[in-house]
Design an enzyme around this catalytic site. Sequence first.
Site, PDB file in Angstrom:
ATOM      1  N   CYS A  81       0.794  -1.216   0.000  1.00  0.00           N
ATOM      2  CA  CYS A  81       0.000   0.000   0.000  1.00  0.00           C
ATOM      3  C   CYS A  81       0.835   1.279   0.000  1.00  0.00           C
ATOM      4  O   CYS A  81       0.536   2.225  -0.723  1.00  0.00           O
ATOM      5  CB  CYS A  81      -0.944  -0.018   1.181  1.00  0.00           C
ATOM      6  SG  CYS A  81      -0.097  -0.209   2.756  1.00  0.00           S
ATOM      7  N   HIS A 122      -2.465   0.635   6.979  1.00  0.00           N
ATOM      8  CA  HIS A 122      -2.691   0.821   5.548  1.00  0.00           C
ATOM      9  C   HIS A 122      -2.367   2.267   5.185  1.00  0.00           C
ATOM     10  O   HIS A 122      -2.308   3.131   6.060  1.00  0.00           O
ATOM     11  CB  HIS A 122      -4.174   0.513   5.251  1.00  0.00           C
ATOM     12  CG  HIS A 122      -4.477   0.388   3.801  1.00  0.00           C
ATOM     13  ND1 HIS A 122      -3.782  -0.429   2.959  1.00  0.00           N
ATOM     14  CD2 HIS A 122      -5.445   0.974   3.032  1.00  0.00           C
ATOM     15  CE1 HIS A 122      -4.293  -0.351   1.741  1.00  0.00           C
ATOM     16  NE2 HIS A 122      -5.310   0.511   1.756  1.00  0.00           N
ATOM     17  N   ASP A 150      -8.034   4.736  -3.055  1.00  0.00           N
ATOM     18  CA  ASP A 150      -7.121   3.714  -2.509  1.00  0.00           C
ATOM     19  C   ASP A 150      -6.514   2.943  -3.667  1.00  0.00           C
ATOM     20  O   ASP A 150      -7.144   2.047  -4.226  1.00  0.00           O
ATOM     21  CB  ASP A 150      -7.900   2.787  -1.584  1.00  0.00           C
ATOM     22  CG  ASP A 150      -6.967   1.829  -0.866  1.00  0.00           C
ATOM     23  OD1 ASP A 150      -5.766   1.787  -1.211  1.00  0.00           O
ATOM     24  OD2 ASP A 150      -7.439   1.135   0.052  1.00  0.00           O
TER      25      ASP A 150
END
Lengths: 667, 310
Positions: free
Chosen positions: A406, A450, A466
Amino acid sequence: MRQISRAAVIWQLIAFAGVVIPHLAWLPFWLIGLCLATPAVRLMIHTGRWPLPHWSVKLLLILVVAAGLLLSFSRETGMDATVALLVAGLALKMVEIYHRRDALVLLYVALFVCATAFLYHQSIAMALYALLNVVLVVAALNSIYQDPLRTDLIRPLKRSLRLVSLSLPLMLVLFILFPRIGPLWSVSMNQQRALSGLSDTLAPGDISQLTKSAELAFRVRFDGEVPGPAQRYWRSLIYSEFDGRSWRVPGDYEHRYLGAETLAQIRRSLSYEVVYEPSNRNWLVALDQPLSAPQGMRFGPGQTLYSVRSVDRRLHYRLRSALEYRLQPILSERERSAYLQLPNEGNQRSREVAEQWWQEADQNPERFVAIVLRQFSRSFTYTLTPPPLGQEPIDRFLFDTQQGFCGHYAGALAFLLRSIGVPARVVGGYQGGEWNPYERYITVRQYEAHAWVEYWIENRGWVRIDPTAAVSPERIVETADRVFAGDPAFLADTPLARWRFGGSGWLVDLRRQIEALNFNWHRWVLNYQGQQMELLAGLMGQVSMLKMVFALLLPFASVMLVMAWMQLKGRRAKPKDPIDRALQRLISRLERLGIPRRTDETLQRYAIRVVTEYPELSAGMESLARQDEAVRYAGKSTQRRDLLAAINDCYRALRTVRRVDAEDRGK
Amino acid sequence: MSDPLLNAVEDALNALERVLLGKRQQLRLALTCMLSQGHLLIEDLPGMGKTTLAHGLARVLGLEDHRVQFTSDMLPADIIGVSVFEPASGEFRFHAGPVFCQLLLADEINRTTPKTQSALLEAMEEGQVTVDGHTYRLPKPFFVIATQNPATQYGTFPLPESQLDRFLMRISLGYPAPEVERKLLLGGDTRSELSTLPRCLTPNELVEVQQRCATIHASSSVIDYLQRLVQFTRDSELFSYGVSPRGALALLRCARTWAWLEGRAHLVPEDIQQVLEPVIGHRIRTAEDIGSHAGTRLVNELLAQVDVLG
């Protein structure tokens, strides 16, 4: 100044061992040695092989231990040093217990040491263990009041168990009612021990560290509706500065400079409570956009929540968060320049490709993002063990390695957005969380950390995107443990992790139940001060001083009454012999009628007294007295049956007498 | 009451009551002591009738009695006797002292020194005395009735425990009741009546009574009670020391005699209660005050704490 019994010495040893064991994990090795040696010395003394130590030996021991403590704890004067001092004192006292006074000192300090274990662990298991320790110490206290010539080991334990179990209800009442007072002084906990959550810099590789940890980050319970996994974005930090290699959270001065952001057009909001584990950092977590900050907390950049003090203990707070909203639809010049900040050069290839895509997207930010995500999903892979990136991380990631997690994707996307003039920032926090169906709450662990991106669109404000979802959509929809299950790097540092977090069926079920139990323990026991007023108000309506005092006094008074009743009743055991039993029944009935038997009064003399009160019983009582003497004293055991009959006759006669009495009174 | 022996003892009691008015309980206890083959210690102030009681007992039981007034300058030989050189035969001849009798009345025994007190020990315990290597047996039966002034009075040597233990019972007479005293004042000297007391029992009958008393049935319930009492004196913190096995045996012996006097063939707890104070009162001491004999108070406490029924 009485000497204690030998059994009492053994009990001191047991109590000592009990209270010291939880501290063995962190005490310096020489202190552990001392804790093992002194009971051994005491045992040698106990068995008569060694004499009690001379005062010079004791003095020497004290000096040595004091020096050891100074050497071991010279750098810190905190909690560890204090507890170590207590344990050392306890161990030294062990050697010289001889009189009752010594044992009392030892046991009182032992109780204190028993309580200090809670500074390190607050689990249910520790609470149960502390309760066991209390039983042991009370048993030891009990034993020192034993006759010095008696060496009964079990009796003090039995008494202690009885005492502790009798006091448990009072303990509960005190726990529920006793007002919680804030600490008079704060104990500085050891900084190194606490786990950090996220980090304030996001260099490639950082979040990977977190992903390997299965430690609990926080738990959330929603009042009503629970958001789906794809909506659970727990925001913590805004990384808004990029130095060419890593994204950073700006210092405190810069936040204030930027000011608060406005939240508009809120459409959907949820209430929930968070139990946040200690991190020794200031930042907290909140689902999307919290509407207001609870006491002791403030809003940081991007409306993230942070605590005024660093979180050195478990924190419990309630929030209401917006899920559909517009954040800062109008951006000030200062903010715009802050969120467009980039180094003047470096990562040139990325800047060029961004410009190229920007033209392809007709200078529309949303279309630009769509192009980037399409690139990601086409040729990039998600991995927890990406190759190192070197000097120009964005270029190397986008064009060479194309592997990452991420942080890589979010960092790259934010860079690309900024390079073409769209305000963007990397957001750090947690995503997802495991739903516990038994207690209806969500557990979020460190491996669920994250990073994602927020970019700004004119009039719509900050929009969350995202990029990881484009590469590995299941990371967002599923829980992290299922996604990473095949990756050997996942949870590599946590032993037994596969057992704890992998698996399926009853094992997972069992784990969830244990976690639910722990959650309630934290909510209702450890953080009870938060619930106390609420609970009390529910129990007794308006909480007032008078009601509290009564509520505190009532249980004590009832316990005293029960004890008084037990004392007065004189709890005589029921005799086995039917004659004795019948006799006891008869006598207790007579005693209730107001003719108490004196202990030195024989049945024959008592009978005479009864007959003067109740002349109608004379025949029965006289026969009873005669039969009793014959059986009991004259050795005529053949008349036992007659005696039993005589007793029962008297008992029956007494009932009619009573009825007649009552009728007389009625008239 | 067809037992002639019991009647004879009742007669003795009635006779004694003529000289010691209103003291039936004490007289009964004193007789119980004698019939149990035990020595009696009477502790009281001067002038309460101690000596009268002793003389009276000797008379009604038909015993040959000697009286010795103990003084501080007395020597053992004054009681036991002495060997005197006789020039005529050229030998030593033993002149028996007053101890050689069936009933020795040792008046004010605690006025004399421990040395002389101890001279009585062998006589009381063994029924014999030893002088110059010769052992002389005392007549049978042999009783000692000693009187003593309360230990708080001037010029007394308290009897040691070992000596006290030799006495089966210790009783005190106490002041007479007002109406009894009035009768005493009006009726003149009762001492003169001593010589008119009849002899109620022969020594043989006395031995027979003693044998009968020993056969009184003691059930396990009574023995249980006795054991509880004795055990309590040993366990309780009220007592500095408990009753010895000899004390327990003495208690049982006296209780048996008491039961026989009541005309019963078996013991009941009341028999023990009646003789408890005289038998163990001088054998126990309070824990807090080692110097005093608070016998009565302790015995009352003992009775109140130990349940008859168990």
